[in-house]
Design a protein around this motif. Structure first.
Motif: not given
Length: 350
Positions: A303-311
């Motif tokens: 995702x170009x927007x959301x942080x990976x840990x949140x994802x």
């Protein structure tokens, strides 16, 4: 019907030099704590696994499996996306793919292809040592530069290209067959195998090899404007792996499928964290369950927007919420009379 396993997660986008993502043990513990039950391991990342060693040493493979199991997880599959890419590379892309292979092979197109083929064969044996039955990879590409051709493609070019692609992959597929493991190609723009038609052409060239199968990822079909639900109807017998990845396609009067050379944030088509895109995952999980898919639902986070840990955290719950516990009962059983041949004849008037 069978129940899909999950949630699981592909570790490639999370592996890092910063704890807890810098070792297999700590990354597995983190993923387990946020709700995952399985991990897909990138075989090119030495922080996660030594692929050749896992192929040559059952003891080492058991150690890797033990690390994952101790965190409360299972290994879903290994991945050779980077190595698979190098099985077939057009010379125009030679230097661009140098980073996918050992530095001593930089610029050596043939050397990289030979190294990649051996890597895939290691992956077949390593998968067997780990008790796995499916493997994720890319097909590579000899023809991608002609996908939207001008000038037009010369007659016979596509047939020649698929013949060569099959020639490179057939020994690899045979090696996977020797170890009872399916090769699952992620159908992806940039690869010669990027949709159903190209997969069919390849399948014909490898004599419908039973180990040539599909890693189903709907995000790549959204960006191609392909009917990703009907795709399952067509190819469910060959779908052996599933990447749960979201995407959106929002064309404008200025750009469409090709993206106008923009970065990911500014493209009409872009990948998103689960639930933030347009993919109909309820429809997908229903169809896969209908066709008895019993593999893993593996989050591939991009995702170009959301942080990976949140994802990752949100993704575990998202997949759990979409898993279908398939029924062993018919909803109208309560109204049934049971089997009575004489009564059935009476109803039919015979």
């Amino acid at each position: 019907m069978k129940t899909i396993k999950g949630p699981a997660i592909f570790l490639a986008q999370f592996a890092d030099d910063v704890a807890p993502f810098n070792s297999l043990k700590s990354i597995c513990e983190w993923m387990s704590n946020v709700g995952y039950k399985g991990v897909q391991i990138p075989s090119w990342d030495s922080r996660m696994i030594d692929l050749q060693k896992a192929a040559e040493s059952k003891t080492y493979a058991d150690e890797i499996k033990g690390i994952v199991n101790d965190a409360g997880l299972e290994i879903t599959e290994l991945s050779t996306h980077l190595q698979g890419q190098l099985v077939a590379v057009h010379p125009a892309y030679n230097e661009l793919f140098d980073g996918f292979a050992p530095s001593n092979l930089a610029g050596n197109l043939k050397g990289k292809a030979e190294w990649a083929s051996q890597q895939l064969k290691f992956a077949a044996k390593a998968s067997a040592n780990l008790g796995l039955t499916a493997h994720a990879t890319f097909s590579g590409a000899l023809m991608w530069h002609t996908v939207y051709p001008w000038p037009q493609r010369p007659a016979g070019l596509v047939d020649t290209g698929f013949t060569e692609l099959a020639k490179r992959w057939k020994p690899i597929l045979d090696e996977f067959d020797n170890h009872g493991v399916d090769v699952c190609y992620e159908l992806h723009p940039g690869e010669d195998l990027h949709d159903g038609i190209t997969f069919e052409m390849f399948l014909e060239k490898v004599d419908n090899h039973k180990r040539a199968n599909i890693l189903y990822d709907p995000s790549h079909f959204v960006l191609q404007c392909l009917d990703y639900l009907q795709f399952i109807d067509f190819y469910h017998e060959r779908i052996k792996m599933f990447h749960v990845k979201d995407a959106e396609f929002n064309p404008t009067g200025k750009q469409g499928v090709y993206g106008g050379f923009q970065g990911w944030v500014d493209r009409a088509g872009r990948f998103r964290s689960l639930g933030d895109g347009q993919v109909d995952f309820s429809g997908i999980f229903s169809k896969l369950s209908q066709y008895d898919f019993d593999g893993w639902a593996v989050l591939e986070w991009e995702c170009a927007i959301k942080h990976p840990e949140q994802g990752a955290i949100e993704g575990a719950q998202f997949i759990s919420d979409h898993l279908i516990r398939v029924t062993e009962k018919a909803f109208d059983d309560f109204a049934g009379r049971g089997a009575d041949e004489e009564f059935n004849k009476k109803i039919l008037g015979i």
